[in-house]
Motif scaffolding. Structure first.
Motif, mmCIF file in Angstrom:
data_model
loop_
_atom_site.group_PDB
_atom_site.id
_atom_site.type_symbol
_atom_site.label_atom_id
_atom_site.label_comp_id
_atom_site.label_asym_id
_atom_site.label_seq_id
_atom_site.Cartn_x
_atom_site.Cartn_y
_atom_site.Cartn_z
ATOM 1 N N HIS A 26 -20.540 -80.521 -3.081
ATOM 2 C CA HIS A 26 -21.683 -79.109 -3.496
ATOM 3 C C HIS A 26 -21.411 -78.771 -4.905
ATOM 4 O O HIS A 26 -22.444 -78.905 -5.418
ATOM 5 N N HIS A 74 -26.597 -71.050 -6.986
ATOM 6 C CA HIS A 74 -25.247 -71.731 -6.796
ATOM 7 C C HIS A 74 -24.040 -71.008 -7.519
ATOM 8 O O HIS A 74 -23.065 -70.920 -6.768
ATOM 9 N N TRP A 123 -31.364 -69.838 1.795
ATOM 10 C CA TRP A 123 -30.239 -68.845 1.246
ATOM 11 C C TRP A 123 -30.487 -67.321 1.897
ATOM 12 O O TRP A 123 -31.560 -67.272 2.387
ATOM 13 N N ASP A 158 -25.107 -69.835 0.914
ATOM 14 C CA ASP A 158 -26.083 -71.083 0.863
ATOM 15 C C ASP A 158 -26.053 -71.386 2.352
ATOM 16 O O ASP A 158 -25.239 -71.864 2.969
ATOM 17 N N HIS A 162 -26.346 -79.082 3.027
ATOM 18 C CA HIS A 162 -25.399 -79.590 2.339
ATOM 19 C C HIS A 162 -24.136 -78.936 2.431
ATOM 20 O O HIS A 162 -22.935 -79.186 2.375
HETATM 21 MN MN MN Z 1 -26.094 -75.837 -2.126
#
Ligand code: MN
Length: 201
Positions: A26, A74, A123, A158, A162
Motif C-alpha cells: 500500500h 492516502h 473511501w 481506505d 488493495h
Molecule cells: Mn489505498
C-alpha cells in the motif's frame, strides 16, 4: 516535487490488525505510484503553461484530480492510524461528535456501516462541513470527484480492495472492526484543533 511522507511507525507496527505485507504494498507501491504520477502531471502542467499549449488540458486536470486526491487521501489514512494504544477524541471533538451523532457509539456505528456500504473502490470519511458547521460522514466512491466542496476530512478509511483483500479477502467487516484498534485519535484531534478552528467560528 511531492515527496512521500515518512510513516510514523514501522511496516509491522499495525499487526495484527493491518498486516505488514498489505502496508508494504500500500505504502511502497500504490501510494508511491500516486506520488510519481502526481509529480509527472504537475510537471506536464508546468510545461503546458510555459508553452501555452493546452491541447491535453482535460486529461492533465483529470489526472491531477485522480492522482493528487490519491496522494492526499492516502496521507490522511496512513497518519490516522497508529500502533495500538489508547488515543481518544479530544474533549472538543467528542462534544461535537455527541452533538452531531448523538454519541460516540452512534458515530462509530454509522462510520462502520457507511464503510461497509462503500460501493466497489472508495473511501469513507469523517468530515467537517464548514458551511453547515457540522460533522458528517461521507462515502467517496470516485476520489477524483469531490463529494462536497470545502469539506475537511478528519478520519479516513481506505475501502479500496488493495487495502484489505490480501489480509481480509472479501470480509470487509473484519477489516473495519480491526481498523478501530489502530485509529490515531491524536492525529485526528490535531486536524480538528488546528485546521478546523478557522472555519468553526
Ligand atoms: Mn489505498
Amino acid at each position: 516535487m511531492l515527496k512521500k511522507i515518512e510513516l510514523p511507525y514501522s511496516l509491522n507496527a499495525l499487526e495484527p490488525y493491518y498486516s505488514k505485507e498489505t502496508l508494504d504494498i500500500h505504502y511502497n507501491k500504490l501510494y508511491e505510484g500516486y506520488i510519481n504520477n502526481t509529480n509527472d502531471t504537475l510537471e506536464k502542467l508546468e510545461i503546458a503553461r510555459a508553452t501555452n499549449d493546452f491541447q491535453n488540458i482535460k486529461c492533465l486536470e483529470k489526472n491531477l484530480s485522480f492522482f493528487g486526491s490519491g496522494v492526499i487521501l492516502h496521507e490522511l489514512f496512513f497518519l490516522n492510524m497508529i500502533l495500538y494504544m489508547p488515543t481518544n477524541p479530544s474533549k472538543s471533538l467528542m462534544d461535537q461528535i455527541e452533538k452531531d451523532f448523538g454519541g460516540f457509539i452512534n458515530f462509530k456505528n454509522q462510520f462502520s456501516q457507511s464503510s461497509l456500504n462503500v460501493e466497489a473502490s472508495g473511501w469513507n470519511l469523517l468530515v467537517w462541513v464548514p458551511n453547515f458547521k457540522k460533522l458528517e460522514i461521507l462515502q467517496c466512491e470516485k476520489h477524483q470527484n469531490l463529494t462536497l466542496w470545502g469539506c475537511i476530512p478528519l478520519l479516513v478509511l481506505d475501502m479500496w480492495e488493495h487495502s484489505y483483500f490480501l489480509q481480509y479477502k472479501s470480509n470487509r467487516q473484519d477489516y473495519i472492526n480491526a481498523f478501530w484498534n489502530i485509529v490515531n485519535w491524536d492525529e485526528v484531534n490535531k486536524r480538528w484543533d488546528e485546521i478546523c478552528p478557522i472555519y468553526k467560528v
